[in-house]
Scaffold this active site. Structure first.
Site, PDB file in Angstrom:
ATOM      1  N   GLY A 159     -38.157   5.057  45.527  1.00  0.00           N
ATOM      2  CA  GLY A 159     -37.893   4.044  46.542  1.00  0.00           C
ATOM      3  C   GLY A 159     -38.915   3.937  47.652  1.00  0.00           C
ATOM      4  O   GLY A 159     -38.640   3.302  48.674  1.00  0.00           O
TER       5      GLY A 159
ATOM      6  N   THR B 131     -41.614   1.255  41.820  1.00  0.00           N
ATOM      7  CA  THR B 131     -41.072  -0.104  41.784  1.00  0.00           C
ATOM      8  C   THR B 131     -41.660  -1.033  42.851  1.00  0.00           C
ATOM      9  O   THR B 131     -41.863  -2.225  42.594  1.00  0.00           O
ATOM     10  CB  THR B 131     -39.538  -0.013  41.942  1.00  0.00           C
ATOM     11  OG1 THR B 131     -39.032   0.782  40.860  1.00  0.00           O
ATOM     12  CG2 THR B 131     -38.894  -1.371  41.909  1.00  0.00           C
TER      13      THR B 131
ATOM     14  N   ASN C 228     -48.807  11.189  32.000  1.00  0.00           N
ATOM     15  CA  ASN C 228     -47.379  11.475  31.914  1.00  0.00           C
ATOM     16  C   ASN C 228     -47.043  11.658  30.435  1.00  0.00           C
ATOM     17  O   ASN C 228     -47.342  10.802  29.606  1.00  0.00           O
ATOM     18  CB  ASN C 228     -46.608  10.294  32.538  1.00  0.00           C
ATOM     19  CG  ASN C 228     -45.110  10.497  32.572  1.00  0.00           C
ATOM     20  OD1 ASN C 228     -44.436  10.305  31.570  1.00  0.00           O
ATOM     21  ND2 ASN C 228     -44.586  10.874  33.717  1.00  0.00           N
TER      22      ASN C 228
ATOM     23  N   CYS D 263     -36.132  13.422  28.616  1.00  0.00           N
ATOM     24  CA  CYS D 263     -36.116  12.889  27.258  1.00  0.00           C
ATOM     25  C   CYS D 263     -35.113  13.702  26.453  1.00  0.00           C
ATOM     26  O   CYS D 263     -34.938  14.887  26.687  1.00  0.00           O
ATOM     27  CB  CYS D 263     -37.474  13.051  26.586  1.00  0.00           C
ATOM     28  SG  CYS D 263     -38.827  12.385  27.531  1.00  0.00           S
TER      29      CYS D 263
ATOM     30  N   GLY E  71     -37.900   2.472  27.235  1.00  0.00           N
ATOM     31  CA  GLY E  71     -37.806   3.269  26.016  1.00  0.00           C
ATOM     32  C   GLY E  71     -39.128   3.894  25.622  1.00  0.00           C
ATOM     33  O   GLY E  71     -39.418   4.079  24.431  1.00  0.00           O
TER      34      GLY E  71
END
Ligand SMILES: Cc1cc2nc3c(=O)[nH]c(=O)nc-3n(C[C@H](O)[C@H](O)[C@H](O)COP(=O)(O)O)c2cc1C
Ligand code: FES
Lengths: 376, 286
Positions: A302, A324, A157, A188, A130
């Site tokens: 990925g 990630t 960013n 957004c 968020g």
């Protein structure tokens, strides 16, 4: 001296995003940027390296502003997964990275979403942070001074709920030592348009890019959302509005259920899917966008090994961001730099840039639509 | 915080689906404090993209070993439970902030619910070593899930509650606290959030019930004099809690583990996992 405002020569007014036929997309230039010239394949003046150290990993992600976003290597870390570059400092060597995209920054501080905010999914994870951040002024005050001492550029960013938000944030960042560029997170909700995301609305994406372009001479990268029907029209509109580079992709919208409690697992119900599970989607989008725009494309989604980096480069990306995968392996980005150099040396490539776009359709004037028609 | 390669030296199922594993990790054993945790990588990266956080359960500096205690709840912990002696795990740690025992504290109360035992277990050893007296209140669903006495130091007074009354007090572990709140100079807890919230409520009423001043609050100092999240704030608190939350990075970068603190958002992995009970905004909308 500040670089001159970019003269946008290819602004297309036609509704057809492919109205201006293209040769192959121009790939990101080398750091010593020369004027856009003949295709790279005509100029193999550089000796083929036999040693890893001779491989040129440099890349300029804003060729229109030579040197302004010249990276030593094409391995970046993705926004939201590497904080402000300081958190992993005890284990990772941030000075080796091509660039750091910091956590999404908004005009005012944001608490973010209710917990739980993350959960693992098959070959991926969902997050619903968020956009928690302390606001642009606090980010500048806390981190910019430190960033200015790093050799690794930091790309801030930026997120917002209205065009004015974006513009105000970017104005505050403009000219701040330590801020090397802007990455616009346009996934957004646009309050002015009833919460419709900027990223899914070609006009809004174009308008926010153009407004930010007018507000700063900083290198400007715009980050695409995969949650759209046809990303090419949006990418084209963003390029036409003056973006220096396009990054893709942000997370895919998803959710998970807490079976024990019989309700949505994430506090926010929905979350963004990332990790290896989204790589094929990211690859398809990079491949499509690279055929649609001439500005450098930065692949995200990925990346967890050298194979992923190579796939994205061949599909037309000039650089990649690792997200990630850092959580499992904080040293992965550094290792990818070494592995890419070793791969190039082994394959007799003077620069990794020789790989960029090699898998794109050849000998076409118009971008390939093959496969794109397949929308199950 | 370091990335290290630790060898599994023993592994056994101490309770149904609950495992106790010992790893050889001298640098970790030499630096970790009770309340801190480690983030363990599972090997199958293509399927499991996140590390798994575990409290450090016990530490043996002499042999350079640490133990963790976990329940098999999914693929990652299932893989870990099948790991054999000699296997090497990639561990990031030590992470987070430890429990802070006030130097003047002589009587330590530990409160654990189920797997929460792993969160406070190391503090029992640390407190005994420092010459303190330790009482451990433990709650579980039934006798079958009660942590074995044999795994606790003899000096610990161990009091058990079970939901079904199959062992010890019938009811919640929090029911037992009243008998010890006057005796205990400080309390440290880990377990399900409702248990911790109940304890926090009990701790708030304790001053009034006992008519005592908080430790270290003499000389007119107030809560705000110790910055939220500081070691000082925890050292002065009667109750410290070890919070749990899903994690991504575990180093403070992703904001995946954030919960509500009274002064704003706090990262369980960085400002925690140990908090003074009054630093947490209990029962915020979930
Ligand atoms: C925990 C988390 C937080 C993120 N926060 C942001 C953010 O603030 N701004 C943004 O543009 N992207 C954010 N992203 C998206 C990533 O930058 C990236 O686009 C996405 O995760 C796909 O890459 P990956 O599969 O390598 O993670 C976030 C991703 C994760 C996992
Ligand atoms: S788990 Fe990433 S900030 Fe705590």
């Amino acid at each position: 001296m500040k670089p001159k405002k970019r003269v946008v020569t290819n602004r297309s007014t036609a509704a057809d995003p492919y109205a201006a036929p293209r040769r192959r997309p121009a790939l990101a230039g080398p750091v010593q940027a020369r004027p856009r010239g003949p295709a790279r394949s005509d100029a193999p003046a550089i000796p083929v390296p036999s040693r890893v150290a001779d491989v040129d990993l440099s890349v300029d992600l804003a060729p229109a502003r030579p040197g302004a976003l010249a990276l030593r290597n094409p391995i970046l870390v993705a926004s939201g997964t590497f904080g402000y570059g300081v958190e992993y400092g005890e284990v990772a060597d941030v000075q080796r990275l091509g660039a750091i995209c910091c956590k999404g920054t908004t005009l005012r501080p944001r608490f973010g979403n209710e917990p739980p905010r993350v959960t693992e999914t098959p070959a991926g994870m969902l997050n619903s942070i968020g956009l928690q951040n302390p606001g642009v002024d606090a980010v500048i005050e806390k981190y910019a001074g430190l960033w200015a001492t790093w050799q690794t550029p930091v790309i801030v960013n930026v997120a917002g709920e209205s065009i004015e938000d974006y513009v105000t944030v970017v104005r505050r960042l403009d000219g701040v030592p330590g801020v090397a560029g802007i990455e616009l997170n346009i996934s957004c909700p646009n309050v002015g348009k009833g919460g419709l995301q900027f990223a899914v609305d070609r006009e809004a994406a174009s308008a926010v890019t153009a407004a930010v372009r007018r507000a700063t001479d900083l290198p400007l990268m715009v980050k695409l959302s995969p949650n759209v029907a046809d990303v090419r029209a949006i990418a084209k509109a963003i390029e036409d509005a003056g973006a220096d580079a396009i990054s893709a992709i942000n997370t895919l919208s998803g959710m998970a259920i807490d079976r024990r409690r019989r309700r949505p697992l994430l506090g926010n119900t929905y979350g963004g899917l990332s990790g290896p599970a989204i790589k094929p989607v990211a690859l398809r989008i990079v491949y499509e966008v690279a055929q649609t725009v001439r500005v450098p494309v930065v692949a995200i989604g990925g990346v967890s090994g050298l194979d992923d980096v190579l796939d994205f480069l061949m599909a037309g990306a000039s650089a990649v961001q690792v997200g990630t995968a850092i959580f499992a392996d904080p040293l992965l980005p550094e290792r990818l730099i070494d592995e890419l150099a070793a791969y190039c040396a082994e394959h007799g490539l003077a620069s990794f840039r020789e790989l960029v776009g090699v898998a794109l359709p050849k000998g076409r004037d118009r971008p390939s639509v093959k496969g794109v028609e397949y929308r199950p | 915080m370091r990335l290290l390669d630790a060898e599994l030296i023993s592994s056994r199922e101490i309770l149904p689906a609950q495992w106790l594993q010992a790893y050889h990790a001298p640098s970790l054993a030499g630096s970790v404090r009770a309340g801190q945790f480690i983030h363990v990588r599972t090997p199958d990266y293509s399927g499991l993209v996140l590390r798994r956080p575990f409290s450090v359960n016990t530490v043996d500096r002499a042999t350079g070993t640490v133990t963790i205690h976990f329940r098999v709840t999914g693929k990652g912990t299932e893989w870990m439970s099948r790991a054999r002696q000699g296997e090497r795990l990639d561990i990031l740690g030590p992470l987070g902030r430890p429990f802070e025992v006030n130097p003047r504290t002589r009587h330590v109360l530990l409160v654990a619910g189920g797997l929460g035992m792993a969160g406070v277990r190391a503090l029992a050893d640390e407190a005994l070593e420092a010459g303190r007296r330790v009482t451990l209140l433990f709650g579980a669903a039934s006798a079958a899930e009660v942590y074995p006495t044999s795994l606790l130091p003899d000096e610990v007074e161990y009091v058990v509650a079970t939901d079904d009354g199959s062992l010890g007090h019938r009811g919640y572990v929090t029911d037992l606290v009243a008998d010890y709140e006057a005796w205990a100079d400080q309390a440290f807890a880990c377990g399900p959030e409702p248990m911790l919230a109940t304890l926090a409520r009990l701790a708030r009423g304790r001053d009034e019930r006992l008519g005592v001043a908080h430790l270290g609050r003499k000389g007119g100092r107030t809560r705000s004099s110790a910055a939220s999240g500081s070691a000082q704030a925890r050292r002065r608190a009667w109750l410290q809690v070890s919070m749990e939350q899903n994690m991504g990075c575990a180093v403070g970068a992703c904001l995946g583990c954030v919960i509500h603190g009274v002064d704003g958002p706090v990262r369980v992995c960085r400002e925690g996992p140990v908090f003074a009970a009054e630093e947490i905004a209990w029962g915020e909308p979930a």
